[in-house]
Design an enzyme around this catalytic site. Structure first.
Site, PDB file in Angstrom:
ATOM      1  N   LEU A 125      46.173 -85.862 -20.005  1.00 32.26           N
ATOM      2  CA  LEU A 125      44.975 -85.280 -19.388  1.00 32.26           C
ATOM      3  C   LEU A 125      43.848 -85.184 -20.420  1.00 32.26           C
ATOM      4  O   LEU A 125      42.757 -85.690 -20.217  1.00 32.26           O
ATOM      5  CB  LEU A 125      45.300 -83.884 -18.831  1.00 32.26           C
ATOM      6  CG  LEU A 125      44.113 -83.028 -18.366  1.00 32.26           C
ATOM      7  CD1 LEU A 125      43.445 -83.627 -17.138  1.00 32.26           C
ATOM      8  CD2 LEU A 125      44.553 -81.590 -18.059  1.00 32.26           C
ATOM      9  N   GLU A 363      48.451 -76.593 -23.924  1.00 34.29           N
ATOM     10  CA  GLU A 363      48.650 -76.171 -22.519  1.00 34.29           C
ATOM     11  C   GLU A 363      47.555 -75.191 -22.105  1.00 34.29           C
ATOM     12  O   GLU A 363      47.769 -74.295 -21.303  1.00 34.29           O
ATOM     13  CB  GLU A 363      50.046 -75.527 -22.370  1.00 34.29           C
ATOM     14  CG  GLU A 363      50.813 -76.035 -21.169  1.00 34.29           C
ATOM     15  CD  GLU A 363      51.453 -77.391 -21.414  1.00 34.29           C
ATOM     16  OE1 GLU A 363      51.001 -78.119 -22.318  1.00 34.29           O
ATOM     17  OE2 GLU A 363      52.393 -77.744 -20.679  1.00 34.29           O
TER      18      GLU A 363
END
Lengths: 381, 382
Positions: A125, A363
């Protein structure tokens, strides 16, 4: 309310604990010092079924819940956070999106190999200019010849170079922000992928993190996950689950540090008595233990919430924020208890401090977690 | 692993919440200002069987579940900490009887407490023995069928309004081991020789009377000895294992109350043309407060669940919950005052009271320094 582990959860904990003590612990120091990707441990964990924890049984996994997943990651991270993050990323952000958003055909194609550990998964991502601001991706997926052509570069990709497939977010409608993003599964064998050399990092030395480039990378339409434009949703759901894994990793780091600090406080004698007899050391131990305990309960509560099928975005962010900040504090404090010995790379404490720092960053940085939490808090009535 | 409350627990929590929102919250500021024990709230709790929550049905109560009690204390403390103490102390004062009483003692003393006809208190602390509870000087000397009690107790929550008080005293006057020379007695306030001294003026929990108690040749029937003679210290420690989660629940409730006020204010208060909730500096404060509260909540509920399941290691889980939740409540209420700025400092808003009330949770039922000592001792032992 009945806060006891089920027999199944106890069993997976014993299994993971034995694996961690017998296999991971003796290897941890060398993995860190040699910057070695622990393929041997990944293989052994695969044989025990630890790579398919969340994959449904019909696709070759164990079909267990997220609480079991958190337990496994914690047990491994007590001794080696590098090994834990490899399995965590593979399981949560790598494999789970396919299980959740894949078609039956896609699941049949990919999940059995991921569950058995024959292939590792990675999640792509982040980009050089799109970290916390993940909706503004520059990697594009353009429709071509009944499929897509991906172009762009992804940054900080865990398991890069070792993964058999990548879950990739790319803009199918550039400029449309979150709504213009789609998710794709790209096989590592695709000639359009180039993986850069692993970065030198402060910690997590056994975990390979690299840049991954896509140059005219052809991906068939059948390898798109979900509908066009669903990519941001896929990514956010994957991250919610991933945050449980990172929290578990942080708790493992903190618990390992606490274990070592306790052992040291009992044995180390100064002024004629164990340093554990001094209140200043006792206070540190109590504060560390309280943080670990709170972080674990919070993580388990969030995992249970996820398993009940309830929304858990806010809870996942709270858990990640609390557990990782706690891990940083606890590992630093435990190092302090060991004094000069804590500072030596001969012992695992210094490594834990280096490894814990990553947990506050990836994260979603802990600053982004606060943004997510506040947004959810202020949205509700 | 099931983190969901039972239907009964959820119903009790909601009932207490709604009742306190409607009837207690409007009284909270006045209770604080007057410093008077809120008999009206006590009556309200009695009428709604809230005072029966710590007791099992066989003794006239409605629950007996530790977790259910914590939920009720939390919901009261959300609006008025002083009022939550009425229930918490009813539990604390009766715990020694529940834990160590004979069938006959339980049948005699628990039902009036469960029905709220009588109030309980717990008298352990003395001027010279706080954290070092074993060093107490109040003594009980056996004379035939009675024990004669002499001495004084201090910091006794609810001491001036209680009818039934469990008092700890030395029974072996020369003994030097707390584990052998302390005993517990059920004392009723009507007995001659019982006297309430001055009520303390305090930073917070002002409507909860904190009394000095004096015992002058007070003759207690020997039948009111709780458990074995000389085993009082062990009983006191067991009681603390059960009561500390109650303080943790209180702290949790205060923090939730302060957070609710802070969040509402952040949405309404406008500066620079927009709600202050739009500023990241405020958002991060709210996120940190809420995260700390959720972490405390699972610890507190887990400590109650551990008691209900009779787990062997409740000392650590109870101290952990008390330590974390009370430190958390102090931080969250202080932040809430800060978030409301100048208004937070005014009596017109409840957060300054909540901050004053939060402070006590770090001190009573064992200071947080003692909690750290207890936790470390247990961990270093194993």
């Amino acid at each position: 309310m009945e806060l006891a582990l089920s027999p199944e959860q106890e069993e997976i904990r014993r299994l993971a604990h034995d694996f961690a003590v017998k296999e991971v612990k003796p290897r941890a120091q060398a993995i860190d010092q040699d910057h070695e990707f622990p393929q041997d441990l990944v293989d052994k964990a695969s044989q025990l079924g630890l790579l398919g924890i969340l994959v449904p049984e019909e696709y070759g996994g164990a079909g267990l819940d997220h609480l079991s997943f958190a337990i496994v990651i914690e047990e491994i991270a007590r001794f080696c956070a590098s090994t834990a993050v490899i399995i965590d990323v593979h399981t949560s952000v790598g494999t789970e999106p396919i299980a959740l958003f894949g078609t039956a055909e896609q699941k049949r194609r990919w999940l059995p190999d991921l569950a058995s550990g024959k292939r590792l998964a990675a999640f792509a991502l982040t980009e050089a200019d799109a970290g916390s601001d993940a909706a503004h991706l520059k990697t594009t997926a353009t429709r071509r010849d009944g499929g897509y052509e991906l172009n762009g570069a992804k940054m900080f990709i865990t398991n890069a170079g070792h993964a058999g497939l990548y879950v990739v977010m790319a803009a199918t409608a550039p400029g449309k922000g979150a709504e213009g993003i789609s998710a794709f599964v790209v096989e590592a064998a695709n000639p359009g992928i180039t993986v850069g050399p692993p970065f030198e990092k402060m910690g997590l030395n056994g975990s390979a993190i690299s840049e991954v480039r896509f140059d005219r990378c052809q991906v068939p339409s059948t390898d798109r996950l979900g509908m066009e434009g669903d990519g941001f949703k896929v990514a956010m759901r994957a991250l919610d689950s991933g945050r449980i894994g990172i929290s578990a990793q942080a708790i493992g780091l903190a618990q390992g540090a606490l274990d070592d600090a306790l052992a040291y406080a009992r044995e180390r004698k100064q002024f004629g008595k164990p340093i554990g007899d001094f209140q200043t050391i006792q206070n540190k131990i109590a504060d560390m233990a309280v943080k670990v305990s709170a972080a674990r309960w919070l993580t388990w509560a969030t995992a249970a919430r996820c398993d009940r099928g309830e929304a858990f975005t806010k809870e996942a962010s709270m858990t990640k924020l609390f557990a990782t900040d706690s891990a940083m504090e606890v590992t630093l404090e435990a190092l302090q208890v060991l004094g000069g010995y804590g500072y030596l790379e001969e012992y695992p404490m210094a490594r834990r401090v280096r490894d814990a720092k990553a947990c506050q960053i990836y994260e979603g940085t802990n600053q982004i977690q606060r943004v997510v939490i506040a947004r959810e808090l202020l949205r509700a009535s | 692993m099931n983190f969901q409350l039972s239907d009964e627990q959820r119903q009790i929590k909601e009932m207490v919440h709604d009742l306190c929102l409607e009837r207690v919250e409007p009284r909270a500021a006045e209770i604080d200002r007057s410093g008077e024990f809120p008999w009206d709230v006590k009556k309200l709790f009695q009428e709604h069987d809230i005072l029966g929550i710590p007791f099992p049905p066989e003794y006239g109560g409605v629950s007996g579940s530790a977790l259910t009690l914590l939920l009720a204390v939390e919901e009261i403390a959300r609006f008025c900490v002083t009022s939550s103490l009425i229930l918490a102390v009813q539990s604390l004062g009766s715990l020694p009887i529940t834990l160590a009483g004979t069938q006959s003692q339980k049948r005699t003393f628990l039902p009036p407490l469960a029905r709220g006809e009588k109030l309980a208190a717990y008298a352990l602390t003395e001027p010279g023995s706080g954290s070092d509870a074993g060093g107490m000087r109040t003594r009980a000397v056996r004379h035939g069928d009675t024990y004669v009690l002499n001495g004084s107790k201090t910091f006794i929550t609810g001491g001036s309004v209680a009818d039934t008080i469990v008092v700890f005293a030395r029974t072996d006057q020369d003994g030097d081991s707390p584990a052998r020379h302390i005993s517990a007695f059920i004392v009723e306030k009507d007995l001659p020789g019982f006297r309430v001294g001055k009520l303390e003026k305090k930073l917070g929990i002002r409507g909860s009377p904190t009394a000095q108690l004096f015992f002058e040749d007070l003759a207690i029937p020997a039948a009111n000895l709780l458990g074995q003679e000389g085993k009082g210290f062990q009983l006191a420690m067991r009681v603390l294992d059960h009561s500390r989660p109650g303080i943790a629940a209180q702290a949790l409730g205060i923090a939730e109350g302060a957070f609710d006020v802070a969040r509402r204010y952040a949405r309404e208060r406008r500066q620079f043309g927009r709600p202050i909730a739009d500023f990241e500096g405020i958002q991060f404060m709210l996120a940190d407060m809420a995260t700390q509260i959720e972490a405390a909540r699972v610890l507190v509920y887990a400590s109650g669940d551990a008691l209900d399941r009779h787990l062997p290691d409740v000392t650590v889980s109870s101290s952990t919950a008390k330590l974390f939740a009370s430190d958390m409540a102090m931080r969250v209420t202080t932040d809430a005052v800060q978030l409301l700025g100048g208004y937070g400092y005014l009596r017109d808003f409840p957060v300054e009271r909540m901050m004053r009330d939060a402070k006590i949770t770090q001190i009573y039922e064992g200071t947080n320094e003692i909690q750290r000592f207890v936790i470390a001792r247990e961990l270093l032992r194993t």
